[in-house]
Write a protein that holds these residues in place. Structure first.
Motif, PDB file in Angstrom:
ATOM      1  N   PRO A  57      31.265 -37.802  39.094  1.00  0.00           N
ATOM      2  CA  PRO A  57      31.822 -38.370  37.857  1.00  0.00           C
ATOM      3  C   PRO A  57      30.809 -39.071  36.953  1.00  0.00           C
ATOM      4  O   PRO A  57      31.029 -39.163  35.752  1.00  0.00           O
ATOM      5  CB  PRO A  57      32.881 -39.361  38.356  1.00  0.00           C
ATOM      6  CG  PRO A  57      32.605 -39.583  39.785  1.00  0.00           C
ATOM      7  CD  PRO A  57      31.850 -38.404  40.283  1.00  0.00           C
ATOM      8  N   ASP A  58      29.694 -39.539  37.507  1.00  0.00           N
ATOM      9  CA  ASP A  58      28.737 -40.284  36.688  1.00  0.00           C
ATOM     10  C   ASP A  58      27.342 -39.664  36.673  1.00  0.00           C
ATOM     11  O   ASP A  58      26.357 -40.328  36.379  1.00  0.00           O
ATOM     12  CB  ASP A  58      28.653 -41.740  37.155  1.00  0.00           C
ATOM     13  CG  ASP A  58      28.169 -41.876  38.589  1.00  0.00           C
ATOM     14  OD1 ASP A  58      28.161 -40.852  39.320  1.00  0.00           O
ATOM     15  OD2 ASP A  58      27.800 -42.986  38.983  1.00  0.00           O
ATOM     16  N   GLY A  59      27.274 -38.397  36.954  1.00  0.00           N
ATOM     17  CA  GLY A  59      25.991 -37.697  36.956  1.00  0.00           C
ATOM     18  C   GLY A  59      26.122 -36.414  37.758  1.00  0.00           C
ATOM     19  O   GLY A  59      27.225 -35.995  38.093  1.00  0.00           O
ATOM     20  N   THR A  60      24.984 -35.819  38.082  1.00  0.00           N
ATOM     21  CA  THR A  60      25.033 -34.579  38.862  1.00  0.00           C
ATOM     22  C   THR A  60      24.347 -34.760  40.204  1.00  0.00           C
ATOM     23  O   THR A  60      23.492 -35.644  40.368  1.00  0.00           O
ATOM     24  CB  THR A  60      24.339 -33.415  38.122  1.00  0.00           C
ATOM     25  OG1 THR A  60      22.927 -33.647  38.096  1.00  0.00           O
ATOM     26  CG2 THR A  60      24.886 -33.237  36.717  1.00  0.00           C
ATOM     27  N   GLY A  61      24.723 -33.914  41.127  1.00  0.00           N
ATOM     28  CA  GLY A  61      24.065 -33.911  42.420  1.00  0.00           C
ATOM     29  C   GLY A  61      22.599 -33.545  42.296  1.00  0.00           C
ATOM     30  O   GLY A  61      21.767 -33.991  43.082  1.00  0.00           O
ATOM     31  N   LEU A  62      22.265 -32.735  41.291  1.00  0.00           N
ATOM     32  CA  LEU A  62      20.863 -32.386  41.051  1.00  0.00           C
ATOM     33  C   LEU A  62      20.057 -33.637  40.697  1.00  0.00           C
ATOM     34  O   LEU A  62      18.952 -33.840  41.206  1.00  0.00           O
ATOM     35  CB  LEU A  62      20.749 -31.341  39.945  1.00  0.00           C
ATOM     36  CG  LEU A  62      21.315 -29.963  40.268  1.00  0.00           C
ATOM     37  CD1 LEU A  62      21.455 -29.123  39.009  1.00  0.00           C
ATOM     38  CD2 LEU A  62      20.452 -29.256  41.296  1.00  0.00           C
ATOM     39  N   GLN A  63      20.614 -34.475  39.826  1.00  0.00           N
ATOM     40  CA  GLN A  63      19.940 -35.730  39.462  1.00  0.00           C
ATOM     41  C   GLN A  63      19.771 -36.620  40.688  1.00  0.00           C
ATOM     42  O   GLN A  63      18.701 -37.180  40.920  1.00  0.00           O
ATOM     43  CB  GLN A  63      20.738 -36.484  38.392  1.00  0.00           C
ATOM     44  CG  GLN A  63      20.812 -35.789  37.070  1.00  0.00           C
ATOM     45  CD  GLN A  63      21.877 -36.392  36.163  1.00  0.00           C
ATOM     46  OE1 GLN A  63      22.940 -36.836  36.609  1.00  0.00           O
ATOM     47  NE2 GLN A  63      21.593 -36.396  34.860  1.00  0.00           N
ATOM     48  N   LEU A  64      20.835 -36.750  41.474  1.00  0.00           N
ATOM     49  CA  LEU A  64      20.776 -37.586  42.670  1.00  0.00           C
ATOM     50  C   LEU A  64      19.784 -37.021  43.674  1.00  0.00           C
ATOM     51  O   LEU A  64      19.038 -37.773  44.309  1.00  0.00           O
ATOM     52  CB  LEU A  64      22.172 -37.716  43.290  1.00  0.00           C
ATOM     53  CG  LEU A  64      22.271 -38.613  44.517  1.00  0.00           C
ATOM     54  CD1 LEU A  64      21.784 -40.033  44.219  1.00  0.00           C
ATOM     55  CD2 LEU A  64      23.709 -38.637  45.024  1.00  0.00           C
ATOM     56  N   SER A  65      19.739 -35.708  43.808  1.00  0.00           N
ATOM     57  CA  SER A  65      18.790 -35.077  44.724  1.00  0.00           C
ATOM     58  C   SER A  65      17.359 -35.425  44.350  1.00  0.00           C
ATOM     59  O   SER A  65      16.532 -35.718  45.221  1.00  0.00           O
ATOM     60  CB  SER A  65      18.976 -33.557  44.721  1.00  0.00           C
ATOM     61  OG  SER A  65      18.047 -32.952  45.581  1.00  0.00           O
ATOM     62  N   ARG A  66      17.056 -35.407  43.066  1.00  0.00           N
ATOM     63  CA  ARG A  66      15.693 -35.759  42.616  1.00  0.00           C
ATOM     64  C   ARG A  66      15.331 -37.186  43.041  1.00  0.00           C
ATOM     65  O   ARG A  66      14.217 -37.455  43.481  1.00  0.00           O
ATOM     66  CB  ARG A  66      15.588 -35.620  41.107  1.00  0.00           C
ATOM     67  CG  ARG A  66      15.525 -34.202  40.633  1.00  0.00           C
ATOM     68  CD  ARG A  66      15.317 -34.107  39.113  1.00  0.00           C
ATOM     69  NE  ARG A  66      15.442 -32.740  38.681  1.00  0.00           N
ATOM     70  CZ  ARG A  66      16.583 -32.177  38.258  1.00  0.00           C
ATOM     71  NH1 ARG A  66      17.692 -32.884  38.197  1.00  0.00           N
ATOM     72  NH2 ARG A  66      16.600 -30.918  37.889  1.00  0.00           N
ATOM     73  N   ILE A  67      16.279 -38.090  42.912  1.00  0.00           N
ATOM     74  CA  ILE A  67      16.033 -39.491  43.267  1.00  0.00           C
ATOM     75  C   ILE A  67      15.873 -39.643  44.778  1.00  0.00           C
ATOM     76  O   ILE A  67      14.935 -40.290  45.249  1.00  0.00           O
ATOM     77  CB  ILE A  67      17.190 -40.388  42.766  1.00  0.00           C
ATOM     78  CG1 ILE A  67      17.227 -40.396  41.235  1.00  0.00           C
ATOM     79  CG2 ILE A  67      17.043 -41.814  43.317  1.00  0.00           C
ATOM     80  CD1 ILE A  67      18.493 -40.996  40.649  1.00  0.00           C
ATOM     81  N   LEU A  68      16.790 -39.057  45.540  1.00  0.00           N
ATOM     82  CA  LEU A  68      16.782 -39.240  46.993  1.00  0.00           C
ATOM     83  C   LEU A  68      15.609 -38.547  47.670  1.00  0.00           C
ATOM     84  O   LEU A  68      15.095 -39.033  48.676  1.00  0.00           O
ATOM     85  CB  LEU A  68      18.089 -38.737  47.603  1.00  0.00           C
ATOM     86  CG  LEU A  68      19.359 -39.467  47.185  1.00  0.00           C
ATOM     87  CD1 LEU A  68      20.578 -38.823  47.830  1.00  0.00           C
ATOM     88  CD2 LEU A  68      19.284 -40.943  47.523  1.00  0.00           C
ATOM     89  N   SER A  69      15.194 -37.411  47.134  1.00  0.00           N
ATOM     90  CA  SER A  69      14.130 -36.658  47.790  1.00  0.00           C
ATOM     91  C   SER A  69      12.736 -37.112  47.366  1.00  0.00           C
ATOM     92  O   SER A  69      11.749 -36.747  47.991  1.00  0.00           O
ATOM     93  CB  SER A  69      14.290 -35.160  47.528  1.00  0.00           C
ATOM     94  OG  SER A  69      14.185 -34.888  46.144  1.00  0.00           O
TER      95      SER A  69
END
Length: 118
Positions: A57-69
Protein backbone atom coordinates in the motif's frame (compact mmCIF):
# COMPACT_ATOMS: atom_id res chain seq x y z
CA UNK A 1 16.96 -21.98 12.36
CA UNK A 2 16.39 -19.74 9.35
CA UNK A 3 14.12 -16.81 10.20
CA UNK A 4 11.77 -15.13 7.74
CA UNK A 5 10.05 -11.72 7.67
CA UNK A 6 6.73 -11.94 5.79
CA UNK A 7 5.64 -8.68 4.13
CA UNK A 8 2.18 -8.62 2.54
CA UNK A 9 -0.88 -6.41 3.00
CA UNK A 10 -3.16 -9.48 2.91
CA UNK A 11 -3.37 -11.00 6.38
CA UNK A 12 -4.71 -14.28 4.98
CA UNK A 13 -1.67 -14.63 2.75
CA UNK A 14 0.64 -13.94 5.69
CA UNK A 15 -1.10 -16.71 7.65
CA UNK A 16 -0.77 -19.15 4.73
CA UNK A 17 2.90 -18.28 4.25
CA UNK A 18 3.54 -18.59 8.00
CA UNK A 19 2.02 -22.09 8.12
CA UNK A 20 3.87 -23.24 4.99
CA UNK A 21 7.24 -21.89 6.15
CA UNK A 22 6.79 -23.41 9.61
CA UNK A 23 5.96 -26.79 8.05
CA UNK A 24 9.20 -26.57 6.04
CA UNK A 25 11.20 -25.93 9.22
CA UNK A 26 11.70 -22.15 8.91
CA UNK A 27 10.79 -19.68 11.61
CA UNK A 28 8.53 -16.80 10.54
CA UNK A 29 9.71 -14.36 13.18
CA UNK A 30 8.03 -11.16 12.05
CA UNK A 31 5.28 -9.85 9.76
CA UNK A 32 4.41 -6.55 8.15
CA UNK A 33 1.62 -5.22 5.94
CA UNK A 34 3.54 -2.35 4.33
CA UNK A 35 6.99 -1.04 3.46
CA UNK A 36 6.91 1.21 6.53
CA UNK A 37 6.00 -1.64 8.89
CA UNK A 38 8.66 -3.88 7.33
CA UNK A 39 11.35 -1.28 7.94
CA UNK A 40 10.18 -0.92 11.54
CA UNK A 41 10.37 -4.70 12.02
CA UNK A 42 13.86 -4.86 10.51
CA UNK A 43 15.02 -2.13 12.90
CA UNK A 44 14.16 -4.34 15.89
CA UNK A 45 14.52 -7.89 14.57
CA UNK A 46 16.92 -9.12 11.93
CA UNK A 47 15.55 -11.98 9.81
CA UNK A 48 17.61 -14.12 7.45
CA UNK A 49 15.08 -13.74 4.63
CA UNK A 50 12.18 -11.53 3.67
CA UNK A 51 9.23 -12.88 1.69
CA UNK A 52 7.89 -9.66 0.11
CA UNK A 53 4.77 -8.97 -1.96
CA UNK A 54 5.44 -6.81 -5.01
CA UNK A 55 2.34 -4.65 -4.44
CA UNK A 56 2.22 -2.91 -1.07
CA UNK A 57 0.00 0.00 0.00
CA UNK A 58 2.85 2.47 0.56
CA UNK A 59 5.40 1.41 -2.02
CA UNK A 60 6.56 -1.61 -3.98
CA UNK A 61 8.28 -4.80 -3.04
CA UNK A 62 10.97 -3.86 -5.56
CA UNK A 63 11.72 -0.68 -3.59
CA UNK A 64 11.78 -2.62 -0.32
CA UNK A 65 14.02 -5.29 -1.85
CA UNK A 66 16.58 -2.63 -2.81
CA UNK A 67 16.65 -1.38 0.78
CA UNK A 68 16.77 -4.79 2.46
CA UNK A 69 19.36 -6.31 0.15
CA UNK A 70 21.71 -3.32 0.27
CA UNK A 71 24.35 -2.72 2.93
CA UNK A 72 24.27 -2.77 5.90
CA UNK A 73 21.23 -5.08 6.02
CA UNK A 74 22.11 -7.50 3.20
CA UNK A 75 18.97 -9.52 3.80
CA UNK A 76 17.98 -12.06 1.16
CA UNK A 77 14.64 -11.20 -0.39
CA UNK A 78 12.14 -13.35 -2.30
CA UNK A 79 9.52 -11.30 -4.12
CA UNK A 80 6.02 -12.74 -4.58
CA UNK A 81 2.85 -11.59 -6.31
CA UNK A 82 -0.57 -12.91 -7.24
CA UNK A 83 -0.05 -11.17 -10.59
CA UNK A 84 2.56 -13.29 -12.37
CA UNK A 85 3.22 -10.34 -14.68
CA UNK A 86 3.79 -7.86 -11.83
CA UNK A 87 7.52 -8.19 -12.27
CA UNK A 88 10.05 -10.32 -14.07
CA UNK A 89 12.89 -12.37 -12.70
CA UNK A 90 15.27 -9.81 -14.24
CA UNK A 91 13.55 -6.90 -12.48
CA UNK A 92 13.57 -8.80 -9.20
CA UNK A 93 17.29 -9.56 -9.54
CA UNK A 94 18.03 -5.93 -10.46
CA UNK A 95 16.26 -4.91 -7.24
CA UNK A 96 18.52 -7.22 -5.24
CA UNK A 97 16.03 -10.07 -4.77
CA UNK A 98 17.19 -13.68 -4.78
CA UNK A 99 14.09 -14.70 -6.76
CA UNK A 100 10.57 -13.87 -7.87
CA UNK A 101 7.92 -16.52 -7.20
CA UNK A 102 4.28 -16.13 -8.28
CA UNK A 103 1.95 -16.75 -5.33
CA UNK A 104 0.36 -19.58 -7.29
CA UNK A 105 3.75 -21.35 -7.15
CA UNK A 106 4.46 -20.51 -3.52
CA UNK A 107 4.55 -24.11 -2.38
CA UNK A 108 6.82 -25.05 -5.26
CA UNK A 109 10.32 -26.42 -4.98
CA UNK A 110 11.66 -23.08 -6.29
CA UNK A 111 10.83 -21.13 -3.13
CA UNK A 112 12.05 -23.94 -0.89
CA UNK A 113 15.35 -24.18 -2.79
CA UNK A 114 15.93 -20.41 -2.65
CA UNK A 115 15.40 -20.42 1.12
CA UNK A 116 17.56 -23.49 1.57
CA UNK A 117 20.45 -22.04 -0.48
CA UNK A 118 21.15 -19.15 1.82
Amino acid sequence: MTTVLIVDDDERFRELARRMLTAWGYQPDSEAGSVTEALQRVATSRSDFALVDVGLPDGTGLQLSRILSDAPLRMRVVLVSSDSEATTAQEATAAGAAAFVPKTDLSSALLHSVLRDR
